[in-house]
Scaffold this active site. Sequence first.
Site, PDB file in Angstrom:
ATOM      1  N   LYS A 128       1.061  -1.033   0.054  1.00  0.00           N
ATOM      2  CA  LYS A 128       0.086   0.011  -0.113  1.00  0.00           C
ATOM      3  C   LYS A 128       0.833   1.091  -0.172  1.00  0.00           C
ATOM      4  O   LYS A 128       2.118   1.197   0.420  1.00  0.00           O
ATOM      5  CB  LYS A 128      -0.925  -0.122   1.238  1.00  0.00           C
ATOM      6  N   ASP A 168      -6.949   4.363  -4.416  1.00  0.00           N
ATOM      7  CA  ASP A 168      -7.418   4.242  -3.379  1.00  0.00           C
ATOM      8  C   ASP A 168      -8.116   5.592  -2.918  1.00  0.00           C
ATOM      9  O   ASP A 168      -8.400   6.356  -3.667  1.00  0.00           O
ATOM     10  CB  ASP A 168      -6.770   3.832  -2.120  1.00  0.00           C
TER      11      ASP A 168
HETATM   12  P1  NDP Z   1     -13.093   7.859  -2.542  1.00  0.00           P
HETATM   13  O1  NDP Z   1     -11.801   8.910  -2.524  1.00  0.00           O
HETATM   14  O2  NDP Z   1     -13.705   7.726  -3.981  1.00  0.00           O
HETATM   15  O3  NDP Z   1     -14.143   8.215  -1.369  1.00  0.00           O
HETATM   16  C1  NDP Z   1     -14.073   8.183  -0.116  1.00  0.00           C
HETATM   17  C2  NDP Z   1     -15.444   8.712   0.650  1.00  0.00           C
HETATM   18  O4  NDP Z   1     -15.191   8.418   2.143  1.00  0.00           O
HETATM   19  C3  NDP Z   1     -15.726  10.100   0.170  1.00  0.00           C
HETATM   20  O5  NDP Z   1     -16.969  10.106   0.234  1.00  0.00           O
HETATM   21  C4  NDP Z   1     -14.964  10.578   1.512  1.00  0.00           C
HETATM   22  O6  NDP Z   1     -15.556  12.105   2.151  1.00  0.00           O
HETATM   23  C5  NDP Z   1     -15.201   9.589   2.610  1.00  0.00           C
HETATM   24  N1  NDP Z   1     -14.425   9.796   3.777  1.00  0.00           N
HETATM   25  C6  NDP Z   1     -12.979   9.872   3.501  1.00  0.00           C
HETATM   26  N2  NDP Z   1     -12.341  10.084   4.904  1.00  0.00           N
HETATM   27  C7  NDP Z   1     -13.410  10.295   5.643  1.00  0.00           C
HETATM   28  C8  NDP Z   1     -13.537  10.490   7.138  1.00  0.00           C
HETATM   29  N3  NDP Z   1     -12.356  10.543   7.928  1.00  0.00           N
HETATM   30  N4  NDP Z   1     -14.744  10.405   7.579  1.00  0.00           N
HETATM   31  C9  NDP Z   1     -15.911  10.311   6.867  1.00  0.00           C
HETATM   32  N5  NDP Z   1     -15.646  10.238   5.415  1.00  0.00           N
HETATM   33  C10 NDP Z   1     -14.447  10.104   4.965  1.00  0.00           C
HETATM   34  O7  NDP Z   1     -12.409   6.341  -1.828  1.00  0.00           O
HETATM   35  P2  NDP Z   1     -12.944   5.001  -2.160  1.00  0.00           P
HETATM   36  O8  NDP Z   1     -14.242   4.902  -2.377  1.00  0.00           O
HETATM   37  O9  NDP Z   1     -12.098   4.504  -3.173  1.00  0.00           O
HETATM   38  O10 NDP Z   1     -12.495   4.168  -0.976  1.00  0.00           O
HETATM   39  C11 NDP Z   1     -13.282   4.088   0.360  1.00  0.00           C
HETATM   40  C12 NDP Z   1     -12.753   3.037   1.104  1.00  0.00           C
HETATM   41  O11 NDP Z   1     -12.844   1.883   0.580  1.00  0.00           O
HETATM   42  C13 NDP Z   1     -11.400   3.202   1.541  1.00  0.00           C
HETATM   43  O12 NDP Z   1     -11.383   2.737   3.092  1.00  0.00           O
HETATM   44  C14 NDP Z   1     -10.572   2.228   0.524  1.00  0.00           C
HETATM   45  O13 NDP Z   1      -9.095   1.896   1.328  1.00  0.00           O
HETATM   46  C15 NDP Z   1     -11.365   1.447   0.576  1.00  0.00           C
HETATM   47  N6  NDP Z   1     -11.103   0.481  -0.837  1.00  0.00           N
HETATM   48  C16 NDP Z   1     -11.145   1.044  -1.883  1.00  0.00           C
HETATM   49  C17 NDP Z   1     -10.941   0.158  -2.997  1.00  0.00           C
HETATM   50  C18 NDP Z   1     -11.174   0.946  -4.460  1.00  0.00           C
HETATM   51  O14 NDP Z   1     -11.095   0.142  -5.313  1.00  0.00           O
HETATM   52  N7  NDP Z   1     -11.450   2.169  -4.497  1.00  0.00           N
HETATM   53  C19 NDP Z   1     -10.545  -1.068  -3.061  1.00  0.00           C
HETATM   54  C20 NDP Z   1     -10.590  -1.647  -1.647  1.00  0.00           C
HETATM   55  C21 NDP Z   1     -11.029  -1.006  -0.533  1.00  0.00           C
HETATM   56  P3  NDP Z   1     -15.096  13.262   1.301  1.00  0.00           P
HETATM   57  O15 NDP Z   1     -15.263  13.544  -0.035  1.00  0.00           O
HETATM   58  O16 NDP Z   1     -15.414  14.238   2.323  1.00  0.00           O
HETATM   59  O17 NDP Z   1     -13.506  13.101   1.547  1.00  0.00           O
END
Ligand code: NDP
Length: 449
Positions: A128, A168
């Site tokens: 990562k 991510d």
């Molecule tokens: P994105 O950046 O597309 O979206 C993240 C979302 O989570 C946004 O809505 C963001 O809000 C919110 N968020 C981030 N930090 C916080 C926080 N501290 N408190 C509340 N909300 C928060 O990321 P992904 O959708 O790609 O990833 C989301 C999760 O899924 C992560 O844990 C990631 O590691 C996991 N994941 C993702 C994969 C992928 O293929 N994308 C694969 C496997 C796991 P805001 O816009 O306000 O920041």
Amino acid sequence: MAWKDDLDQFMTGLIRRNPGEPEFHQAVYEVAANLFPYIQGKQVYKDAQIMERLSEPDRIISFRVVWEDDEGNVRVNRGWRVQNNNAIGPYKGGLRFHPSVNQSILKFLAFEQTFKNSLTGLPMGGAKGGANFNPKGKSNGEIMRFCQSFMTELRHYVGADMDIPAGDIGVGGREIGYMFGQHKRLTKEFTGVLTGKGMEFGGSLIRVEATGYGTVYMMQNMLNARNDSFEGKTVSISGSGNVATYACEKVNQLGGKVVTLSDSSGFIFDPKGIDESKLDYIMDLKNVRRGRISEYVEQYPDAHYFEGKKPWGIACDIALPCATQNELNQEDARELLKNGCMGVSEGANMPSSLEAIKIFQEQKILFAPSKAANAGGVAVSGLEMSQNSARISWKEHELQKLLEDIMQNIHDQCEAYGRESDTYIDYVKGANIAGFIKVADAMLAYGSI
Ligand code: NDP
């Protein structure tokens, strides 16, 4: 019990060697608590110190990222790549750009990734990376310059047969494009060094959908095992990024009703459900206009916005935490259960605290941990690597079928290793043991050095 003493001793040593890294301690403990009883009778794993080796990353690379903002100011961030283990394949895992990123978070994610990648059945090790860079409010030019500078340093440590990063939090198709372009420019090579690429330059169909869809397939498989389905279920989702929005899309397709989505500022509750056209609005709002989820209620006045709150107080049958780590604590878990929640599938990485997981397990609701539930994304990344190597592109229906089969297989492995005497399935235990065995046996095969 001897394994309890061994576990205490192991965790004491781990915490001493890795001070100030609570997320890393939490992730290792969650796995070790299942593995220590399992390896109790398997002296070969103990003698080879497999858990000690798995929880010490192969290497951690940290580097300076210098870039220029639109006003001509020089800005400095820190970048990392944590290469945890490559026993079963080249390192593979996403890049996160977020101000909260630090070594502890990336170590926990790389450790988890090792087991997750093993569960997919594909030949991928765990890694990562990322940077403490805040993409929010940055112009396109600033994002591009940051990504280029980040890759200028990272390229020394990645390669199509060595380490293949992906997206991510904060890293989507746009950022992958800038980084891939910079890698190509610097190396003069067009290789599959990153996944999540655009379709024009080696990307795979259904990669953007895969994590969210996979999280829902995992829950669907667990429901099927109880002769149940998504049909008519009310679903609460957190986040509004890649994982959350595609989870919402798949729930809608399977006949469920999604009533919440969120971002780091608050959540929206739409009692009528976030249907396909409302979801289109959100995807445009977040991905194109880079807006906030609060704007939803201006467009759909029947919905409510709760500033600074999480969605877990809303009544639902199923919860899909899809935002970030530790976003669901024990109070949230109690609240969900009080309101009738019967299943949780983790789209984000480690969104539930250890205490929350304990509550779900004590109440014996369906609970799929992230290393199983969100493995669909990296699985399709693995398929993107295969397509790049063979210089071919699979069709959408072929990839859909592969993703569904992989998620079914992950479910079945968890079931096989997680079945308790009273027919309850501990998917956490199942995922940890199933993910461990393959990596551990490969490590044994290589000898102890
Ligand atoms: P994105 O950046 O597309 O979206 C993240 C979302 O989570 C946004 O809505 C963001 O809000 C919110 N968020 C981030 N930090 C916080 C926080 N501290 N408190 C509340 N909300 C928060 O990321 P992904 O959708 O790609 O990833 C989301 C999760 O899924 C992560 O844990 C990631 O590691 C996991 N994941 C993702 C994969 C992928 O293929 N994308 C694969 C496997 C796991 P805001 O816009 O306000 O920041």
